[in-house]
Design a protein around this motif. Structure first.
Motif, PDB file in Angstrom:
ATOM      1  N   LEU A 132       0.803  -1.222   0.000  1.00 29.33           N
ATOM      2  CA  LEU A 132       0.000   0.000   0.000  1.00 29.33           C
ATOM      3  C   LEU A 132       0.839   1.277   0.000  1.00 29.33           C
ATOM      4  O   LEU A 132       0.301   2.368  -0.182  1.00 29.33           O
ATOM      5  N   SER A 133       2.147   1.147   0.192  1.00 29.69           N
ATOM      6  CA  SER A 133       2.991   2.331   0.361  1.00 29.69           C
ATOM      7  C   SER A 133       3.017   3.232  -0.871  1.00 29.69           C
ATOM      8  O   SER A 133       3.257   4.430  -0.760  1.00 29.69           O
ATOM      9  N   LYS A 134       2.747   2.684  -2.047  1.00 23.16           N
ATOM     10  CA  LYS A 134       2.819   3.512  -3.260  1.00 23.16           C
ATOM     11  C   LYS A 134       1.486   4.191  -3.593  1.00 23.16           C
ATOM     12  O   LYS A 134       1.377   4.877  -4.604  1.00 23.16           O
ATOM     13  N   TYR A 135       0.485   3.984  -2.735  1.00 23.28           N
ATOM     14  CA  TYR A 135      -0.824   4.596  -2.962  1.00 23.28           C
ATOM     15  C   TYR A 135      -1.127   5.625  -1.877  1.00 23.28           C
ATOM     16  O   TYR A 135      -0.686   5.495  -0.739  1.00 23.28           O
ATOM     17  N   ASP A 136      -1.926   6.613  -2.219  1.00 18.73           N
ATOM     18  CA  ASP A 136      -2.425   7.580  -1.241  1.00 18.73           C
ATOM     19  C   ASP A 136      -3.874   7.223  -0.933  1.00 18.73           C
ATOM     20  O   ASP A 136      -4.797   7.668  -1.626  1.00 18.73           O
ATOM     21  N   LEU A 137      -4.071   6.415   0.101  1.00 19.07           N
ATOM     22  CA  LEU A 137      -5.421   5.950   0.432  1.00 19.07           C
ATOM     23  C   LEU A 137      -6.321   7.085   0.889  1.00 19.07           C
ATOM     24  O   LEU A 137      -7.550   6.987   0.784  1.00 19.07           O
ATOM     25  N   SER A 138      -5.732   8.181   1.374  1.00 22.71           N
ATOM     26  CA  SER A 138      -6.547   9.316   1.823  1.00 22.71           C
ATOM     27  C   SER A 138      -7.246  10.000   0.652  1.00 22.71           C
ATOM     28  O   SER A 138      -8.180  10.779   0.844  1.00 22.71           O
ATOM     29  N   ALA A 139      -6.818   9.713  -0.560  1.00 22.32           N
ATOM     30  CA  ALA A 139      -7.422  10.328  -1.745  1.00 22.32           C
ATOM     31  C   ALA A 139      -8.730   9.647  -2.134  1.00 22.32           C
ATOM     32  O   ALA A 139      -9.445  10.115  -3.029  1.00 22.32           O
ATOM     33  N   ASN A 140      -9.061   8.543  -1.465  1.00 22.20           N
ATOM     34  CA  ASN A 140     -10.259   7.793  -1.835  1.00 22.20           C
ATOM     35  C   ASN A 140     -11.532   8.535  -1.434  1.00 22.20           C
ATOM     36  O   ASN A 140     -11.610   9.141  -0.363  1.00 22.20           O
ATOM     37  N   SER A 141     -12.530   8.492  -2.309  1.00 17.86           N
ATOM     38  CA  SER A 141     -13.873   8.952  -1.947  1.00 17.86           C
ATOM     39  C   SER A 141     -14.735   7.707  -1.782  1.00 17.86           C
ATOM     40  O   SER A 141     -14.839   6.894  -2.710  1.00 17.86           O
ATOM     41  N   GLU A 142     -15.317   7.568  -0.589  1.00 20.51           N
ATOM     42  CA  GLU A 142     -16.036   6.320  -0.283  1.00 20.51           C
ATOM     43  C   GLU A 142     -17.162   6.072  -1.272  1.00 20.51           C
ATOM     44  O   GLU A 142     -17.955   6.954  -1.571  1.00 20.51           O
ATOM     45  N   LYS A 143     -17.206   4.842  -1.790  1.00 18.76           N
ATOM     46  CA  LYS A 143     -18.223   4.470  -2.754  1.00 18.76           C
ATOM     47  C   LYS A 143     -18.603   3.005  -2.571  1.00 18.76           C
ATOM     48  O   LYS A 143     -17.904   2.264  -1.877  1.00 18.76           O
ATOM     49  N   VAL A 144     -19.686   2.625  -3.192  1.00 19.47           N
ATOM     50  CA  VAL A 144     -20.123   1.231  -3.174  1.00 19.47           C
ATOM     51  C   VAL A 144     -19.631   0.566  -4.457  1.00 19.47           C
ATOM     52  O   VAL A 144     -19.916   1.032  -5.560  1.00 19.47           O
ATOM     53  N   VAL A 145     -18.880  -0.515  -4.284  1.00 26.01           N
ATOM     54  CA  VAL A 145     -18.328  -1.230  -5.427  1.00 26.01           C
ATOM     55  C   VAL A 145     -18.998  -2.600  -5.517  1.00 26.01           C
ATOM     56  O   VAL A 145     -18.921  -3.399  -4.586  1.00 26.01           O
ATOM     57  N   ALA A 146     -19.664  -2.844  -6.639  1.00 27.66           N
ATOM     58  CA  ALA A 146     -20.290  -4.146  -6.862  1.00 27.66           C
ATOM     59  C   ALA A 146     -19.223  -5.138  -7.308  1.00 27.66           C
ATOM     60  O   ALA A 146     -18.442  -4.852  -8.220  1.00 27.66           O
ATOM     61  N   LEU A 147     -19.177  -6.282  -6.649  1.00 29.76           N
ATOM     62  CA  LEU A 147     -18.218  -7.330  -6.984  1.00 29.76           C
ATOM     63  C   LEU A 147     -18.966  -8.569  -7.447  1.00 29.76           C
ATOM     64  O   LEU A 147     -19.783  -9.121  -6.708  1.00 29.76           O
ATOM     65  N   ILE A 148     -18.701  -8.988  -8.667  1.00 30.00           N
ATOM     66  CA  ILE A 148     -19.250 -10.246  -9.170  1.00 30.00           C
ATOM     67  C   ILE A 148     -18.080 -11.214  -9.214  1.00 30.00           C
ATOM     68  O   ILE A 148     -17.167 -11.075 -10.035  1.00 30.00           O
ATOM     69  N   LEU A 149     -18.079 -12.159  -8.298  1.00 28.48           N
ATOM     70  CA  LEU A 149     -16.903 -12.987  -8.072  1.00 28.48           C
ATOM     71  C   LEU A 149     -16.955 -14.305  -8.842  1.00 28.48           C
ATOM     72  O   LEU A 149     -18.032 -14.865  -9.064  1.00 28.48           O
ATOM     73  N   ALA A 150     -15.790 -14.777  -9.211  1.00 27.97           N
ATOM     74  CA  ALA A 150     -15.666 -16.099  -9.819  1.00 27.97           C
ATOM     75  C   ALA A 150     -15.625 -17.150  -8.710  1.00 27.97           C
ATOM     76  O   ALA A 150     -15.517 -16.820  -7.525  1.00 27.97           O
ATOM     77  N   GLY A 151     -15.699 -18.414  -9.096  1.00 29.64           N
ATOM     78  CA  GLY A 151     -15.672 -19.486  -8.098  1.00 29.64           C
ATOM     79  C   GLY A 151     -14.929 -20.712  -8.597  1.00 29.64           C
ATOM     80  O   GLY A 151     -15.168 -21.816  -8.132  1.00 29.64           O
ATOM     81  N   ASN A 152     -14.007 -20.483  -9.535  1.00 30.96           N
ATOM     82  CA  ASN A 152     -13.310 -21.627 -10.128  1.00 30.96           C
ATOM     83  C   ASN A 152     -12.313 -22.272  -9.170  1.00 30.96           C
ATOM     84  O   ASN A 152     -12.084 -23.474  -9.226  1.00 30.96           O
ATOM     85  N   ILE A 153     -11.705 -21.476  -8.276  1.00 33.83           N
ATOM     86  CA  ILE A 153     -10.807 -22.032  -7.266  1.00 33.83           C
ATOM     87  C   ILE A 153     -11.133 -21.384  -5.920  1.00 33.83           C
ATOM     88  O   ILE A 153     -11.727 -20.299  -5.878  1.00 33.83           O
ATOM     89  N   PRO A 154     -10.774 -22.001  -4.806  1.00 30.24           N
ATOM     90  CA  PRO A 154     -11.143 -21.465  -3.492  1.00 30.24           C
ATOM     91  C   PRO A 154     -10.605 -20.050  -3.267  1.00 30.24           C
ATOM     92  O   PRO A 154      -9.424 -19.776  -3.525  1.00 30.24           O
ATOM     93  N   LEU A 155     -11.495 -19.160  -2.827  1.00 28.03           N
ATOM     94  CA  LEU A 155     -11.153 -17.781  -2.438  1.00 28.03           C
ATOM     95  C   LEU A 155     -10.633 -16.933  -3.595  1.00 28.03           C
ATOM     96  O   LEU A 155      -9.989 -15.906  -3.366  1.00 28.03           O
ATOM     97  N   VAL A 156     -10.938 -17.304  -4.824  1.00 30.44           N
ATOM     98  CA  VAL A 156     -10.386 -16.577  -5.968  1.00 30.44           C
ATOM     99  C   VAL A 156     -10.836 -15.111  -5.983  1.00 30.44           C
ATOM    100  O   VAL A 156     -10.118 -14.245  -6.482  1.00 30.44           O
ATOM    101  N   GLY A 157     -12.004 -14.810  -5.408  1.00 25.85           N
ATOM    102  CA  GLY A 157     -12.485 -13.432  -5.422  1.00 25.85           C
ATOM    103  C   GLY A 157     -12.056 -12.598  -4.236  1.00 25.85           C
ATOM    104  O   GLY A 157     -12.402 -11.416  -4.139  1.00 25.85           O
ATOM    105  N   PHE A 158     -11.293 -13.191  -3.317  1.00 22.35           N
ATOM    106  CA  PHE A 158     -10.997 -12.488  -2.072  1.00 22.35           C
ATOM    107  C   PHE A 158     -10.085 -11.285  -2.287  1.00 22.35           C
ATOM    108  O   PHE A 158     -10.162 -10.307  -1.539  1.00 22.35           O
ATOM    109  N   HIS A 159      -9.225 -11.318  -3.292  1.00 26.77           N
ATOM    110  CA  HIS A 159      -8.325 -10.190  -3.537  1.00 26.77           C
ATOM    111  C   HIS A 159      -9.113  -8.927  -3.890  1.00 26.77           C
ATOM    112  O   HIS A 159      -8.789  -7.832  -3.413  1.00 26.77           O
ATOM    113  N   ASP A 160     -10.163  -9.078  -4.705  1.00 20.82           N
ATOM    114  CA  ASP A 160     -11.000  -7.916  -5.036  1.00 20.82           C
ATOM    115  C   ASP A 160     -11.666  -7.356  -3.785  1.00 20.82           C
ATOM    116  O   ASP A 160     -11.745  -6.138  -3.592  1.00 20.82           O
TER     117      ASP A 160
END
Length: 356
Positions: A81-109
């Motif tokens: 995270l050191s190369k990002y400025d997280l304070s620049a984020n504006s809070e929003k709702v992000v829809a995640l449509i996750l895959a399920g081909n391998i265990p926990l594949v969507g967890f990174h998103d």
């Protein structure tokens, strides 16, 4: 402590727990800790996962837990995270449509959405309905403020500001139709390849088996094709693969092996076969389960150009001394936090997307 720091600390605690859990499994001392509700819950879900999805063996679930435990350390998270400025984020709702081909594949998103201070509206794959909610329940237990940040839904997606959707090339067209007007990341099919140069050690080739067989080859980081020199002795490759021969004892894998072998033989395709892995000479990247495509090459520079031309279809290139962005044999299913799917920086996307 800021909300961002609290969230990071929650993921650090999850990483600590997963490493402890996997250590107890490896030391065969888990039974001494079953009065711990989370130890018991994770044990139960790892054991039951295969009942819901025949590909989610206990061994593969444990591998996913272990790799996430290794990734979620304070050092790894802070470096990532050191190369990002997280304070620049504006809070929003992000829809995640996750895959399920391998265990926990969507967890990174999901990690990316929460760590940037956004809210996740999650549509789980029907193939992975249990494991991700389990990890989220743990995170909420150690950091209750996260309860407001994750919503799981089976309904039509409404009231969101951005979309991250993962699917096939076919579903990508559907996703683009429905979500194209919102800021989005829409992921399609990708495959991984290995380039053999003929000087690999037996240890490297055995490790390549991990890249081929882990998760039964169902991941986009799974090696589905190898490139070999024109004079390569394929027996060297097959000999190293024998260490993974037990995979044929898995019923669903064996059924796919039998089916694909029959199709190839009836079509009179020329194949090589060792009883658990079919090799077929083929130009395309995506081989069926229990099959591995191969292609001969004579010139490394020409092969590099060919792979570069097809970079939008490739997730990983496994090799030793072939190209600068190669992955070491045996490491495709051990991704780092900054190994983004499709090479798209998810954190950067989230920080650069404003609330509508």
């Amino acid at each position: 402590m800021t909300h961002s720091n609290l969230t990071i600390e929650a993921f650090v605690k999850l990483g600590n727990f997963l490493r402890t859990f996997c250590d107890l499994i490896e030391q065969n001392t888990l039974s001494d800790h079953l009065n711990d509700k989370w130890i018991s819950a994770f044990k139960s879900e790892a054991e039951r996962a295969q009942h819901y999805n025949g590909w989610f063996t206990e061994e593969n679930c444990m591998h996913a837990f272990k790799e996430w435990g290794n990734a979620l350390t304070k050092k790894n998270l802070e470096e990532w995270l050191s190369k990002y400025d997280l304070s620049a984020n504006s809070e929003k709702v992000v829809a995640l449509i996750l895959a399920g081909n391998i265990p926990l594949v969507g967890f990174h998103d999901l990690l990316c959405v929460l760590i940037t201070g956004n809210k996740a509206l999650v549509k789980l794959s029907s193939n992975d309905q249990k494991l991700i909610p389990l990890l989220i329940d743990y995170l909420i237990d150690v950091e209750p403020t996260l309860k407001e940040s994750v919503t799981f839904t089976k309904e039509k997606l409404d009231y969101y500001d951005a979309v991250i959707a993962t699917g096939s090339n076919n579903t990508a067209r559907y996703f683009e139709y429905y979500f194209g007007k919102k800021p989005n990341i829409i992921r399609k099919n990708r495959n991984s390849v290995a380039v053999l140069r003929g000087n690999e050690t037996e240890e490297e080739l055995i490790a390549l088996g991990e890249d081929i067989f882990r998760y039964f080859g169902l991941g986009c980081r799974s090696v589905s094709k190898i490139y070999i020199p024109k004079d390569y002795n394929i027996d060297t490759f097959y000999k190293a693969m024998f260490k993974h021969s037990d995979i044929i004892n898995h019923n669903k894998y064996a059924n796919n092996y039998d089916y694909n072998k029959a199709v190839y033989l009836m079509s009179e395709f020329k194949i090589l076969d060792n009883g658990f892995l079919i090799l077929k000479e083929e130009e395309s990247f995506g081989s069926p389960i229990a099959s591995l495509f191969f292609e001969y090459y004579t010139d490394e520079d020409s092969l590099k150009n060919k792979l570069y031309t097809n970079k939008d279809n490739l997730q990983c290139i496994v090799a030793s001394g072939f190209t600068e962005d190669e992955i070491v044999f045996g490491n495709t299913q051990k991704p780092k936090l900054n190994d983004y799917a499709d090479g798209i920086d998810t954190i950067k996307f989230l920080l650069n997307t404003s609330k509508n």
